[in-house]
Write a protein that holds these residues in place. Structure first.
Motif, PDB file in Angstrom:
ATOM      1  N   ALA A 511       0.892  -1.505   0.036  1.00 15.52           N
ATOM      2  CA  ALA A 511      -0.205  -0.172   0.181  1.00 15.52           C
ATOM      3  C   ALA A 511       0.709   1.421   0.451  1.00 15.52           C
ATOM      4  CB  ALA A 511      -0.676  -0.181   1.248  1.00 15.52           C
ATOM      5  N   PRO A 512       0.775   2.663  -0.634  1.00 19.06           N
ATOM      6  CA  PRO A 512       1.456   3.451  -0.841  1.00 19.06           C
ATOM      7  C   PRO A 512       1.168   4.064   0.913  1.00 19.06           C
ATOM      8  CG  PRO A 512      -0.477   4.050  -1.839  1.00 19.06           C
ATOM      9  CD  PRO A 512      -0.900   2.393  -1.551  1.00 19.06           C
ATOM     10  N   PRO A 513       2.648   4.948   1.100  1.00 20.91           N
ATOM     11  CA  PRO A 513       2.736   5.450   2.671  1.00 20.91           C
ATOM     12  C   PRO A 513       1.312   6.608   2.147  1.00 20.91           C
ATOM     13  CG  PRO A 513       4.209   5.885   1.109  1.00 20.91           C
ATOM     14  CD  PRO A 513       3.890   5.120   0.631  1.00 20.91           C
ATOM     15  N   LYS A 514       0.636   7.184   3.443  1.00 21.06           N
ATOM     16  CA  LYS A 514      -0.014   7.780   3.901  1.00 21.06           C
ATOM     17  C   LYS A 514       0.494   9.560   3.703  1.00 21.06           C
ATOM     18  CE  LYS A 514      -3.028  10.691   6.902  1.00 21.06           C
ATOM     19  NZ  LYS A 514      -3.862  10.442   8.150  1.00 21.06           N
ATOM     20  N   PHE A 515       0.176  10.660   2.874  1.00 21.51           N
ATOM     21  CA  PHE A 515       0.734  11.843   2.249  1.00 21.51           C
ATOM     22  C   PHE A 515      -0.018  12.489   2.671  1.00 21.51           C
ATOM     23  CE2 PHE A 515      -1.200  11.134  -1.342  1.00 21.51           C
ATOM     24  CZ  PHE A 515      -1.138  12.168  -2.212  1.00 21.51           C
ATOM     25  N   SER A 516       0.367  14.209   2.449  1.00 22.81           N
ATOM     26  CA  SER A 516      -0.275  15.033   2.806  1.00 22.81           C
ATOM     27  C   SER A 516       0.305  16.176   1.761  1.00 22.81           C
ATOM     28  CB  SER A 516      -0.322  16.114   4.092  1.00 22.81           C
ATOM     29  OG  SER A 516       0.947  16.101   4.739  1.00 22.81           O
ATOM     30  N   GLN A 517      -0.210  17.554   1.551  1.00 25.26           N
ATOM     31  CA  GLN A 517       0.259  18.281   0.484  1.00 25.26           C
ATOM     32  C   GLN A 517       0.162  19.896   0.832  1.00 25.26           C
ATOM     33  OE1 GLN A 517      -1.324  18.229  -3.512  1.00 25.26           O
ATOM     34  NE2 GLN A 517       0.039  20.239  -4.029  1.00 25.26           N
ATOM     35  N   ARG A 518       0.948  20.133   1.180  1.00 26.00           N
ATOM     36  CA  ARG A 518       1.213  21.822   0.923  1.00 26.00           C
ATOM     37  C   ARG A 518       0.961  22.965   0.471  1.00 26.00           C
ATOM     38  NH1 ARG A 518       4.620  21.581   6.975  1.00 26.00           N
ATOM     39  NH2 ARG A 518       3.287  19.823   8.442  1.00 26.00           N
ATOM     40  N   THR A 519       0.267  23.662   0.024  1.00 29.27           N
ATOM     41  CA  THR A 519      -0.047  24.828  -0.567  1.00 29.27           C
ATOM     42  C   THR A 519       0.134  25.959  -0.208  1.00 29.27           C
ATOM     43  OG1 THR A 519      -0.404  23.241  -2.850  1.00 29.27           O
ATOM     44  CG2 THR A 519      -0.378  25.707  -3.167  1.00 29.27           C
ATOM     45  N   GLN A 520       1.232  27.417  -1.181  1.00 29.36           N
ATOM     46  CA  GLN A 520       1.519  28.838  -0.185  1.00 29.36           C
ATOM     47  C   GLN A 520       1.521  29.319  -1.159  1.00 29.36           C
ATOM     48  OE1 GLN A 520       3.491  29.374   3.549  1.00 29.36           O
ATOM     49  NE2 GLN A 520       5.623  27.677   2.661  1.00 29.36           N
ATOM     50  N   LEU A 521       1.586  29.965  -1.294  1.00 31.04           N
ATOM     51  CA  LEU A 521       1.921  32.039  -2.422  1.00 31.04           C
ATOM     52  C   LEU A 521       1.909  32.514  -1.143  1.00 31.04           C
ATOM     53  CD1 LEU A 521       2.331  33.369  -5.434  1.00 31.04           C
ATOM     54  CD2 LEU A 521      -0.029  34.010  -4.802  1.00 31.04           C
ATOM     55  N   ILE A 522       3.293  32.860  -1.827  1.00 34.80           N
ATOM     56  CA  ILE A 522       4.074  33.865  -0.283  1.00 34.80           C
ATOM     57  C   ILE A 522       4.607  35.304  -1.350  1.00 34.80           C
ATOM     58  CG2 ILE A 522       3.909  32.653   1.551  1.00 34.80           C
ATOM     59  CD1 ILE A 522       7.612  32.828   0.811  1.00 34.80           C
ATOM     60  N   THR A 523       4.539  36.734  -0.605  1.00 34.40           N
ATOM     61  CA  THR A 523       5.359  37.747  -1.841  1.00 34.40           C
ATOM     62  C   THR A 523       6.911  37.828  -1.047  1.00 34.40           C
ATOM     63  OG1 THR A 523       4.514  39.908  -0.046  1.00 34.40           O
ATOM     64  CG2 THR A 523       3.394  39.201  -1.265  1.00 34.40           C
ATOM     65  N   GLU A 524       7.671  38.378  -2.423  1.00 29.16           N
ATOM     66  CA  GLU A 524       8.972  38.082  -1.750  1.00 29.16           C
ATOM     67  C   GLU A 524       9.899  39.469  -1.210  1.00 29.16           C
ATOM     68  OE1 GLU A 524      13.382  35.220  -2.599  1.00 29.16           O
ATOM     69  OE2 GLU A 524      11.977  36.236  -4.334  1.00 29.16           O
ATOM     70  N   ASN A 525       9.122  40.280  -2.391  1.00 32.32           N
ATOM     71  CA  ASN A 525       9.592  41.757  -2.850  1.00 32.32           C
ATOM     72  C   ASN A 525       7.846  42.244  -3.447  1.00 32.32           C
ATOM     73  OD1 ASN A 525      10.585  44.233  -2.890  1.00 32.32           O
ATOM     74  ND2 ASN A 525      11.687  43.742  -4.911  1.00 32.32           N
ATOM     75  N   TYR A 526       7.635  42.858  -2.536  1.00 31.03           N
ATOM     76  CA  TYR A 526       6.515  43.509  -4.096  1.00 31.03           C
ATOM     77  C   TYR A 526       6.019  44.721  -3.461  1.00 31.03           C
ATOM     78  CZ  TYR A 526       1.648  42.597  -5.126  1.00 31.03           C
ATOM     79  OH  TYR A 526       0.466  42.755  -6.502  1.00 31.03           O
ATOM     80  N   GLN A 527       6.321  45.697  -4.527  1.00 30.91           N
ATOM     81  CA  GLN A 527       6.482  46.943  -4.260  1.00 30.91           C
ATOM     82  C   GLN A 527       5.432  47.768  -4.915  1.00 30.91           C
ATOM     83  OE1 GLN A 527      11.095  48.367  -3.740  1.00 30.91           O
ATOM     84  NE2 GLN A 527      10.647  47.853  -2.195  1.00 30.91           N
ATOM     85  N   VAL A 528       4.565  49.358  -4.827  1.00 34.04           N
ATOM     86  CA  VAL A 528       5.016  50.085  -5.390  1.00 34.04           C
ATOM     87  C   VAL A 528       6.211  50.767  -5.626  1.00 34.04           C
ATOM     88  CG1 VAL A 528       2.631  51.858  -6.104  1.00 34.04           C
ATOM     89  CG2 VAL A 528       2.582  49.390  -5.496  1.00 34.04           C
TER      90      VAL A 528
END
Length: 529
Positions: A511-528
């Protein structure tokens, strides 16, 4: 001759330094200085300009004006002489002849102006004399400090000598085997000679502890106790006693004042049992964890448009147990043609190109196991660049406008329907203020960082209920460029690539091992900008 004020202003009318030498209201001097740039004609070679009530005598200094405001009855020749002397003093106290350099040495310039002009009249003084008077060197002060330092050094020397005497007396006491007599005698000598230094010693039973010198005494009375092994109660320290470390009320008040100014305070806190249990519970994760993270770099123009849009993403693998390392990862992508994927050099590129499966080139080689705090093993990277402004998740518009002696700033945001943004922080730089700005209307919460002069606009969540919002605040009159660049921070639980982990394929069967997925979008340099 009566000089009303000596000032340094920028060519657009911003007052950098102003010193008044007669009794006049703030409103009047601000009105006089605000009217000065409008009276200067372009192409004229004059160094003065007159109105109905006052005369402006000025001299350009780089991108600024050194300005004297006088009454019309003053002698203009003496005004020009005063202006020339002040123009020689400004470079002496300012490292750079720009707005930042003038503001940093504002008080030094004011002190120098006071030495040149007294009650509106020029003093008979030179540049060297002004510098000497402002330094305020005092021979008596130096002599007093020298005498005080000699007293401190003498006290330290006496302390060292007396500490050596105490050590020598302890050694002689242990050698002479005359415990009770020597102890009581030594105690009386110490108390009589060192009562002013707050050093006390126990009488009869030993020397006590001279805490002022860091000395301890373990001498017992030989007349009252037999030789040999001491009882455990006499040698073991009492339980529950010792040095207690903590913060006094004054320290707490000081830390609170720093926090109120916007300073980040990191306190040393001993972990409690509940914290240890919580950290232990976080280690019990799924056997396989995959994290898809995208970092967003965006540069928007203050007048509209976009100069940079770049997204960089990575898929990382974390395996808790080494026996689960013989696996392959099957993924799905959103089909965005602008996203360019690139696998790790150790991955099977053909397997990924044909079947969207991430696996090692050597199938018999397992993925390494990682600890909970590790970033994991990078499997896949991708990048997306675009010039389409509709891809921007959050746009910011800033509208500063001057009205009298105040600047009204209106800021609004518009969020795209692509993402639900979390923990949004819009940081607006402000000119140096004496007090917090007057926030008149806001959708969300605000905080003023007085130390860095930044106004932070916080929105906990931006979804379909608040895709747009605004804030309006008022500050004293200033340059509109002082409110830029505006920095933005946020996160989201979905990404541009829309990458999803479909399944985990075990290579050793079962049987395949149990897995989880984490997804995120973050700002590294966001300027006006």
């Amino acid at each position: 001759m009566v000089v009303l004020a000596a000032s340094i202003v920028s060519k657009n009318g911003k007052v950098l330094v102003s010193r008044q030498f007669v009794d006049m209201s703030r409103i009047r001097i601000e009105g006089l200085l605000a009217a000065f740039p409008k009276l200067i004609g372009s192409g004229k070679q004059h160094t003065y300009v007159e109105t109905e009530n006052v005369r402006y005598v000025y001299q350009p200094i780089e991108a600024m004006y050194l300005l004297l405001v006088t009454n019309k009855q003053s002698n203009i020749l003496e005004d020009l002489d005063t202006l020339r002397l002040l123009s020689k003093l400004v470079p002496e106290y300012t490292m750079s002849l720009d707005e930042e350099g003038i503001c940093q040495t504002a008080f030094e310039l004011i002190f120098a102006f006071d030495e040149v002009i007294s009650l509106g009249h020029k003093e008979n003084i030179t540049v060297a004399q002004v510098k000497q008077y402002c330094e305020m060197e005092s021979h008596e002060e130096k002599l007093h400090k020298l005498v005080l330092q000699n007293k401190i050094d003498e006290t330290k020397r006496r302390m060292k000598e007396e500490a050596s005497k105490i050590d020598q007396m302890k050694i002689e006491k242990n050698r002479g085997n005359k415990g009770g007599f020597m102890s009581s005698m030594g105690s009386g000598r110490i108390e009589s000679s060192f009562s002013d230094m707050s050093i006390s010693s126990g009488g009869g039973g030993g020397f006590g502890s001279g805490s002022g010198f860091g000395l301890t005494s373990d001498v017992d009375s030989f007349s009252s106790k037999p030789k040999g092994r001491q009882p455990s109660s006499a040698t073991a320290p009492p339980k529950g006693l010792g040095m207690k470390l903590g913060k006094s009320q004054r320290t707490n008040q000081f830390l609170e004042s720093l926090k109120a100014e916007g300073e980040m305070i990191v306190e040393d806190v001993q972990p409690s049992k509940s914290t240890q249990y919580t950290s232990a519970a976080q280690k019990l994760t799924d056997p396989v964890t995959l994290t898809a993270e995208e970092k967003l770099n965006v540069t928007l123009k203050r007048d509209g448009g976009m100069s940079n849009f770049d997204v960089q993403g990575q898929l990382s693998l974390q395996i808790l147990n080494q026996e689960d390392g013989l696996i392959q990862v099957q993924i799905e992508t959103g089909g965005n043609p602008s996203v360019i994927f690139k696998t790790h050099p150790n991955m099977n590129k053909d397997l990924f190109a044909n079947e969207n499966i991430l696996g090692l080139r050597d199938p018999s080689r397992p993925f390494p196991a990682c600890q909970t705090g590790d970033a994991g093993v990078g499997l896949l990277k991708w990048r997306m660049q675009s010039v389409d402004e509709s891809m921007v998740p959050l746009t910011i518009n800033c509208w500063p406008s001057e009205s009298g002696n105040e600047t009204y700033v209106s800021i609004e945001y518009e969020a795209s329907s692509m993402f639900d943004l979390r923990n949004v922080v819009i940081a607006v730089p402000l000119p140096a203020l004496r007090e917090a700005p007057n926030v008149r209307q806001i959708d969300g919460e605000w905080k003023y960082d007085a130390r860095n002069s930044i106004l932070e606009w916080s929105i906990l969540l931006i979804d379909n209920s608040n895709r747009s919002g605004s804030m309006e605040f008022v500050v004293p009159s200033g340059d509109s460029s002082a409110f830029f660049p505006i920095s933005v921070r946020f996160s989201a639980t979905s990404t541009y690539s829309e990458l999803k982990v479909v399944n985990i394929l075990p290579l050793k069967g079962g049987a395949p091992p149990k897995f989880s997925q984490r997804t995120q979008l973050i700002t590294e340099n966001y300027q006006v900008v």
